[in-house]
Design an enzyme around this catalytic site. Structure first.
Site, PDB file in Angstrom:
ATOM      1  N   TYR A   1       0.835  -1.198   0.000  1.00 46.60           N
ATOM      2  CA  TYR A   1       0.000   0.000   0.000  1.00 46.60           C
ATOM      3  C   TYR A   1       0.873   1.253   0.000  1.00 46.60           C
ATOM      4  CZ  TYR A   1      -3.283   3.551   1.642  1.00 46.60           C
ATOM      5  OH  TYR A   1      -4.030   4.698   1.771  1.00 46.60           O
TER       6      TYR A   1
ATOM      7  N   LYS B   1       1.476   4.172  -2.937  1.00 44.04           N
ATOM      8  CA  LYS B   1       1.280   5.598  -2.670  1.00 44.04           C
ATOM      9  C   LYS B   1       2.532   6.392  -3.013  1.00 44.04           C
ATOM     10  CE  LYS B   1      -2.960   5.998  -1.165  1.00 44.04           C
ATOM     11  NZ  LYS B   1      -3.948   6.810  -1.902  1.00 44.04           N
TER      12      LYS B   1
END
Length: 397
Positions: free
Chosen positions: A118, A122
């Site tokens: 994750y 990002k």
């Protein structure tokens, strides 16, 4: 200004769109420098043709689209980086240099110390947007958000939302470490930060680990109002909120406090059958008296109903004081100083709402002057009634 919001149906997107509409429709007049003509809402069920149209017309883009909990970890990169590429390519297609806000995460700062897909996705998105800004000259505002706190699907990606839901709905929950600390950004504060960005008043920073350090020339932006709390503090507050209908005791919720924001969030998870709750009415042949709200610092608020022709009160207090506020009917309030005998009278009516002080050391009453109507009085007192120390002494005025 024409504004595109991607991820418009997510937690942040929904709140932002609702509040942008308030400005557009002149319901929110606190931001006179923001003028909104159209709001384009793009989400997973929108079409490529809609994205094309929105990217051609938009003057400002909030890119909130992203993946938090995919079935496969590789979908992090596809959802968070892949769509960002598509968005920027479409803006390039129309040579649209609209300002873009990117919703990133504090997890991007942990790459190298914590190998998470994750955070990696990002970070890749951030780098893509920075490169886009260099190539096109468009303004890009990258926000690395901490944990967000707003109404969202429980048991998904917000532990606070899950706790609120479980407590409000009497479902079991567990926490592993009460001392574990969270940094939380409340949705209303985030929205205000986005309004600052629209006005060109955003806060810039660099990061020292996961901590934003204010820097007017920093590469990143941040919302300065966050709250650091432990899981134990969150749980204790929620359990206190749950008991409020029984205890009547309103928790301390100073302006801007975490408790104030958490209570608002907690209420959004109440099932409909808990929207109302019964209050204990103390009823006799004179009428009724019902306590509404208790507070630790400011006493209690009650509602008193006197039937036609009835006199209530006829007592005095050493230190306790009250305010009587007649909201319906026609009555007379009398007070007498028990030491000097001085006496005052106030004719009161729901047609002209006034607050009358019941002074310590003055015995007092309230008389319903009507032959047919109830007299309804809101009564505030500086302390919660304690039957073991009532500080109430009967004496006719």
């Amino acid at each position: 200004m024409k504004i595109l919001v991607t991820g418009a149906k997510g937690m942040v997107g929904t709140a932002l769109v609702n509040n942008l509409k308030n400005i557009r429709d002149n319901k929110n007049r606190t931001r006179p420098n923001i003028s909104i003509e159209e709001i384009y809402e793009y989400d997973i069920d929108s079409t490529k043709e809609q994205l094309d149209e929105y990217c051609r017309k938009a003057d400002f883009v909030f890119n909130l689209a992203g993946v938090n909990r995919p079935e496969n970890t590789e979908d992090f990169m596809k959802g968070n980086f892949g769509f960002a590429s598509q968005l920027l390519d479409t803006l390039k297609k129309y040579d649209n240099k609209a300002t873009i806000m990117l919703s990133s995460s504090i997890q991007a700062t942990l790459i190298g110390r914590y190998d998470g897909e994750y955070g990696r996705s990002k970070l890749a998105g951030e780098e893509l947007f920075q490169k886009y800004a260099e190539e096109t000259g468009a303004k890009v505002a990258i926000y690395r958000f901490p944990n967000l706190m707003g109404h969202s699907r429980p048991k998904y990606n917000s532990f606070v939302s899950t706790l609120c839901y479980c407590v409000a709905n009497d479902e079991p929950y567990s926490i592993n470490d009460r001392a574990s600390e969270l940094e939380l950004l409340y949705i209303d504060d985030l929205v205000e930060g986005m309004f600052d960005l629209l006005e060109g008043k955003e806060k810039h920073c660099e990061f020292d680990g996961v901590t934003p350090v204010a820097n007017d020339k920093g590469r990143y932006c941040y919302v300065p109002v966050t709250h650091k709390v432990t899981l134990g503090e969150v749980v204790d507050l929620l359990e206190e909120f749950k008991q409020q209908p029984k205890t009547l005791l309103m928790p301390k919720m100073p302006k801007g406090s975490f408790a104030k924001k958490l209570y608002s969030l907690y209420l959004t998870y109440l099932p409909i059958d808990k929207f109302k709750y019964a209050l204990k009415m103390n009823v006799d042949d004179r009428g009724s008296f019902t306590e509404l709200v208790h507070t630790e610092d400011c006493g209690q608020v009650s509602i008193n109903i006197s039937k036609a022709g009835i006199t209530k009160g006829q007592h005095w207090h050493n230190s306790k004081w009250e305010l009587f506020i007649v909201v319906h009917g026609h009555g007379l309030i009398q007070e007498r100083n028990i030491n000097t005998g001085e006496k005052v009278e106030f004719e009161v009516s729901g047609d002209k709402i006034e607050a009358i002080h019941m002074i310590p050391g003055w015995t007092h009453n309230i008389i319903n002057l009507s032959d047919t109507e109830d007299l309804v009085t809101v009564m505030t007192c500086n302390e919660i009634f304690d039957p073991s120390h009532p500080d109430t002494f009967g004496e006719p005025v």
